[in-house]
Design a protein around this motif. Structure first.
Motif, PDB file in Angstrom:
ATOM      1  N   MET A 172       0.730  -1.112  -0.050  1.00 55.13           N
ATOM      2  CA  MET A 172      -0.132  -0.086  -0.122  1.00 55.13           C
ATOM      3  C   MET A 172       0.752   1.343  -0.024  1.00 55.13           C
ATOM      4  SD  MET A 172      -3.117  -1.171  -0.318  1.00 55.13           S
ATOM      5  CE  MET A 172      -3.742   0.613  -0.078  1.00 55.13           C
ATOM      6  N   LEU A 173       1.978   1.236   0.741  1.00 51.00           N
ATOM      7  CA  LEU A 173       2.900   2.240   0.672  1.00 51.00           C
ATOM      8  C   LEU A 173       3.434   2.655  -0.610  1.00 51.00           C
ATOM      9  CD1 LEU A 173       4.558   1.889   4.207  1.00 51.00           C
ATOM     10  CD2 LEU A 173       3.059   3.766   3.656  1.00 51.00           C
ATOM     11  N   ALA A 174       3.907   1.719  -1.247  1.00 56.04           N
ATOM     12  CA  ALA A 174       4.501   1.833  -2.614  1.00 56.04           C
ATOM     13  C   ALA A 174       3.562   2.241  -3.596  1.00 56.04           C
ATOM     14  CB  ALA A 174       5.234   0.392  -2.936  1.00 56.04           C
ATOM     15  N   MET A 175       2.195   1.791  -3.572  1.00 54.03           N
ATOM     16  CA  MET A 175       1.118   2.226  -4.533  1.00 54.03           C
ATOM     17  C   MET A 175       0.917   3.530  -4.231  1.00 54.03           C
ATOM     18  SD  MET A 175      -1.501  -0.931  -4.143  1.00 54.03           S
ATOM     19  CE  MET A 175      -2.815  -0.095  -5.094  1.00 54.03           C
ATOM     20  N   GLY A 176       0.893   4.014  -3.055  1.00 50.49           N
ATOM     21  CA  GLY A 176       0.656   5.555  -2.584  1.00 50.49           C
ATOM     22  C   GLY A 176       1.864   6.286  -2.922  1.00 50.49           C
ATOM     23  N   LYS A 177       3.025   5.844  -3.138  1.00 50.11           N
ATOM     24  CA  LYS A 177       4.352   6.533  -3.288  1.00 50.11           C
ATOM     25  C   LYS A 177       4.138   6.831  -4.726  1.00 50.11           C
ATOM     26  CE  LYS A 177       9.388   6.393  -3.401  1.00 50.11           C
ATOM     27  NZ  LYS A 177      10.604   5.369  -2.865  1.00 50.11           N
ATOM     28  N   ILE A 178       3.795   5.908  -5.505  1.00 47.18           N
ATOM     29  CA  ILE A 178       4.002   5.788  -7.124  1.00 47.18           C
ATOM     30  C   ILE A 178       3.047   6.915  -7.458  1.00 47.18           C
ATOM     31  CG2 ILE A 178       3.809   4.433  -9.135  1.00 47.18           C
ATOM     32  CD1 ILE A 178       4.641   2.224  -7.496  1.00 47.18           C
ATOM     33  N   ARG A 179       1.743   6.692  -6.922  1.00 47.66           N
ATOM     34  CA  ARG A 179       0.598   7.669  -7.372  1.00 47.66           C
ATOM     35  C   ARG A 179       1.268   9.116  -6.999  1.00 47.66           C
ATOM     36  NH1 ARG A 179      -2.455  10.429  -9.421  1.00 47.66           N
ATOM     37  NH2 ARG A 179      -4.650  10.448  -9.185  1.00 47.66           N
TER      38      ARG A 179
ATOM     39  N   VAL B 102      -0.588   5.237 -11.413  1.00 49.67           N
ATOM     40  CA  VAL B 102      -1.434   4.053 -10.800  1.00 49.67           C
ATOM     41  C   VAL B 102      -0.959   2.875 -11.222  1.00 49.67           C
ATOM     42  CG1 VAL B 102      -3.413   3.063 -10.146  1.00 49.67           C
ATOM     43  CG2 VAL B 102      -3.316   5.668 -10.767  1.00 49.67           C
ATOM     44  N   ILE B 103      -0.612   2.022 -10.159  1.00 52.43           N
ATOM     45  CA  ILE B 103      -0.086   0.633 -10.398  1.00 52.43           C
ATOM     46  C   ILE B 103      -0.945  -0.441  -9.454  1.00 52.43           C
ATOM     47  CG2 ILE B 103       1.840   0.543  -8.778  1.00 52.43           C
ATOM     48  CD1 ILE B 103       3.346  -0.891 -10.856  1.00 52.43           C
ATOM     49  N   ASP B 104      -1.129  -1.584  -9.720  1.00 49.20           N
ATOM     50  CA  ASP B 104      -1.693  -2.580  -9.139  1.00 49.20           C
ATOM     51  C   ASP B 104      -0.788  -3.314  -7.917  1.00 49.20           C
ATOM     52  OD1 ASP B 104      -0.490  -4.478 -10.365  1.00 49.20           O
ATOM     53  OD2 ASP B 104      -2.106  -5.706 -10.165  1.00 49.20           O
ATOM     54  N   PRO B 105      -1.297  -4.020  -7.080  1.00 43.11           N
ATOM     55  CA  PRO B 105      -0.675  -4.499  -5.757  1.00 43.11           C
ATOM     56  C   PRO B 105       0.485  -5.472  -6.393  1.00 43.11           C
ATOM     57  CG  PRO B 105      -2.695  -4.527  -5.101  1.00 43.11           C
ATOM     58  CD  PRO B 105      -2.937  -4.154  -6.910  1.00 43.11           C
TER      59      PRO B 105
ATOM     60  N   GLN C  38      -8.039   3.243  -3.000  1.00 46.97           N
ATOM     61  CA  GLN C  38      -7.525   3.627  -1.568  1.00 46.97           C
ATOM     62  C   GLN C  38      -6.256   4.513  -1.726  1.00 46.97           C
ATOM     63  OE1 GLN C  38      -7.021   0.649   1.626  1.00 46.97           O
ATOM     64  NE2 GLN C  38      -8.225  -0.805   0.375  1.00 46.97           N
ATOM     65  N   VAL C  39      -5.800   4.511  -2.929  1.00 48.58           N
ATOM     66  CA  VAL C  39      -4.771   5.349  -3.207  1.00 48.58           C
ATOM     67  C   VAL C  39      -5.150   6.244  -4.476  1.00 48.58           C
ATOM     68  CG1 VAL C  39      -3.026   3.884  -2.241  1.00 48.58           C
ATOM     69  CG2 VAL C  39      -3.500   3.682  -4.626  1.00 48.58           C
ATOM     70  N   ALA C  40      -5.844   5.960  -5.304  1.00 50.82           N
ATOM     71  CA  ALA C  40      -6.338   6.542  -6.417  1.00 50.82           C
ATOM     72  C   ALA C  40      -7.729   6.517  -6.448  1.00 50.82           C
ATOM     73  CB  ALA C  40      -5.775   5.904  -7.693  1.00 50.82           C
ATOM     74  N   LYS C  41      -8.447   7.598  -5.852  1.00 50.21           N
ATOM     75  CA  LYS C  41     -10.018   7.504  -5.762  1.00 50.21           C
ATOM     76  C   LYS C  41     -10.750   7.653  -7.013  1.00 50.21           C
ATOM     77  CE  LYS C  41     -10.242   9.338  -1.011  1.00 50.21           C
ATOM     78  NZ  LYS C  41      -9.063   9.062  -0.770  1.00 50.21           N
ATOM     79  N   ASN C  42     -10.021   8.107  -8.075  1.00 52.77           N
ATOM     80  CA  ASN C  42     -10.694   8.166  -9.332  1.00 52.77           C
ATOM     81  C   ASN C  42     -10.366   7.249 -10.268  1.00 52.77           C
ATOM     82  OD1 ASN C  42     -12.088  10.683  -8.557  1.00 52.77           O
ATOM     83  ND2 ASN C  42     -10.142  11.986  -8.989  1.00 52.77           N
ATOM     84  N   ALA C  43      -9.851   6.277  -9.954  1.00 51.99           N
ATOM     85  CA  ALA C  43      -9.277   5.068 -10.590  1.00 51.99           C
ATOM     86  C   ALA C  43     -10.595   4.575 -11.564  1.00 51.99           C
ATOM     87  CB  ALA C  43      -8.634   4.008 -10.009  1.00 51.99           C
ATOM     88  N   GLU C  44     -10.738   4.506 -12.911  1.00 49.76           N
ATOM     89  CA  GLU C  44     -11.508   4.014 -13.713  1.00 49.76           C
ATOM     90  C   GLU C  44     -12.065   2.618 -13.934  1.00 49.76           C
ATOM     91  OE1 GLU C  44     -11.859   6.481 -17.164  1.00 49.76           O
ATOM     92  OE2 GLU C  44     -11.839   8.481 -16.123  1.00 49.76           O
TER      93      GLU C  44
END
Length: 436
Positions: free
Chosen positions: A343-350, A356-359, A394-400
């Motif tokens: 989750m930290l990595a996903m948030g940092k990349i965003r 936006v990257i998946d787990p 959770q890290v990209a609220k507007n992910a489509e």
């Protein structure tokens, strides 16, 4: 090109037989008798080649003269009908996006390639070929989509009960017709065990079973093209150090690790192959000469790589002649990544890279970050972020939600529920056979 079992060199078979049988008579997996090489001249203009053009060269090396060149070119063209762009996300880190196909994962390439080979190989047969596949969601969706409505072929997709997301379940149940989703009351390991048992059961030989997982050589061969194409794009962009680039990938059953190792053996210049794992760190003990823990895998955010044993390991041993030191020279096991660090990595990349990257991609990103070498690092992004939308938002609220998933979510069908036993699976197969 002839194919032999990972367990012995006895009874080499044709490519067609290796694809149709999937598993050798001694229960091993098929591998080429001799690893083909790519002519050095191929690399002179690789920066101008498309993914499909590269995939055709790779496939030709493994198919030989068993399929007419024009027919193989059409098969590859249909399988590689969508691109895998290389995106720069900061410093010397690049993401190879392998998720632009119909089910939004890298498995679309291999599944579509295998599907079209089966169509070519079995077009004149009078019987129905039954494809069986175990899945945590992505493999089954890709296989089902690739084989949907193919005449003379049925697909039974085994998945663990209650373990799939709503979008994953919808992809498996939306198609109908020749696709049969089977919800197994057990784990994914139970699903894999049932597939292995069914494939080796003599009483089911008249069903002409073929495996749809990466144990099938037809699923593996297209993945060899990924590393070649990443290198081609680096050369096209004139990226310094492309020949020493490290390839970092999520490591579950190890199909991409095996395919990338095959690419290296074929002549592709590269640095290390980095296997990235979450809590289920299967690769490290194998590289240390130890056995994997014989226990149920821990459920993580990167659930597609939650395996207790990577089925691709025997193939890796075959590539390197069971020389563990040689394997360790090319392949590295990155430190396991916890759910919190995912989750930290996903948030940092965003936030830092606006990407936006998946787990699973986040696990590979952390593996790349652990390498200190001053050279390019290519992350294999094996699934679209929307495949795990509840986590990604959770890290990209507007992910489509891409249109592919929207279409699947419109259809609601119930899967067939089965206990994790071979008699129950045998009864299912009997029930779906066409009547004369």
């Amino acid at each position: 090109m002839r194919y032999v079992s990972t367990k012995s060199n006895i009874g080499a078979v044709s490519f067609k037989e290796a694809v149709n049988r999937c598993i050798a008579a001694d229960s091993g997996m098929f591998m080429p008798e001799n690893m083909p090489s790519i002519p050095h001249a191929f690399f002179n203009n690789i920066g101008q080649m498309s993914l499909g053009e590269i995939a055709f060269v790779v496939a030709s090396a493994f198919v030989g003269d068993e399929i007419d060149g024009a027919v193989l070119k059409n098969i590859v063209g249909e399988a590689f009908a969508f691109d895998a762009p290389l995106k720069h996300i900061g410093r010397q880190t690049y993401v190879l996006e392998l998720f632009h196909g119909p089910t939004l994962t890298f498995k679309d390439y291999g599944a579509r390639f295998m599907a079209r080979l089966l169509r070519e190989f079995n077009n004149d047969e009078k019987y129905c070929r039954n494809v069986i596949v175990a899945t945590t969601g992505n493999t089954g969706a890709a296989t089902a989509n690739g084989l949907f409505r193919m005449s003379g072929i049925s697909v039974s997709v085994l998945f663990p009960r209650g373990k799939l997301s709503r979008t994953q379940l919808s992809e498996l149940t939306a198609l109908g017709e020749n696709i049969f989703p089977l919800e197994i009351a057990g784990s994914v390991e139970d699903c894999k065990r049932l597939v292995q048992m069914a494939m080796s059961d003599p009483s089911l030989s008249d069903l002409h079973l073929t495996g749809g997982n990466s144990i099938n050589i037809a699923r593996l061969i297209p993945q060899i093209s990924f590393a070649f194409y990443a290198y081609a794009q680096m050369k096209h962009l004139d990226i310094h150090g492309a020949e020493e680039a490290h390839y970092c990938m999520p490591c579950g059953n190890m199909s991409n690790v095996v395919a990338t190792a095959m690419a290296k053996k074929m002549g592709l210049p590269m640095g290390k192959i980095v296997g990235a794992t979450a809590a289920n760190n299967q690769l490290a003990p194998l590289l240390a000469g130890q056995q994997c823990k014989n226990s149920a895998p821990v459920r993580t955010l990167a659930h597609s790589i939650d395996m207790s044993y990577p089925s691709g390991w025997p193939r890796l041993e075959c590539i390197y002649g069971r020389d563990l030191e040689a394997i360790r020279r090319d392949i590295v096991a990155a430190p396991p990544v916890s759910d919190d660090d995912i989750m930290l990595a996903m948030g940092k990349i965003r936030c830092v890279n606006d990407y936006v990257i998946d787990p699973h991609g986040a696990v590979a990103y952390e593996a790349a970050a652990a390498i200190d070498d001053n050279c390019p690092k290519v992350i294999f992004a094996t699934g679209h972020p929307a495949k795990q939308l509840d986590i990604v938002r959770q890290v990209a609220k507007n992910a489509e939600i891409p249109w592919q998933l929207k279409q699947a979510l419109k259809t609601k069908r119930q899967p067939i529920i089965l206990p994790p036993t071979l008699p129950a699976l045998r009864k299912h197969f009997i029930s779906i056979q066409p009547t004369n």
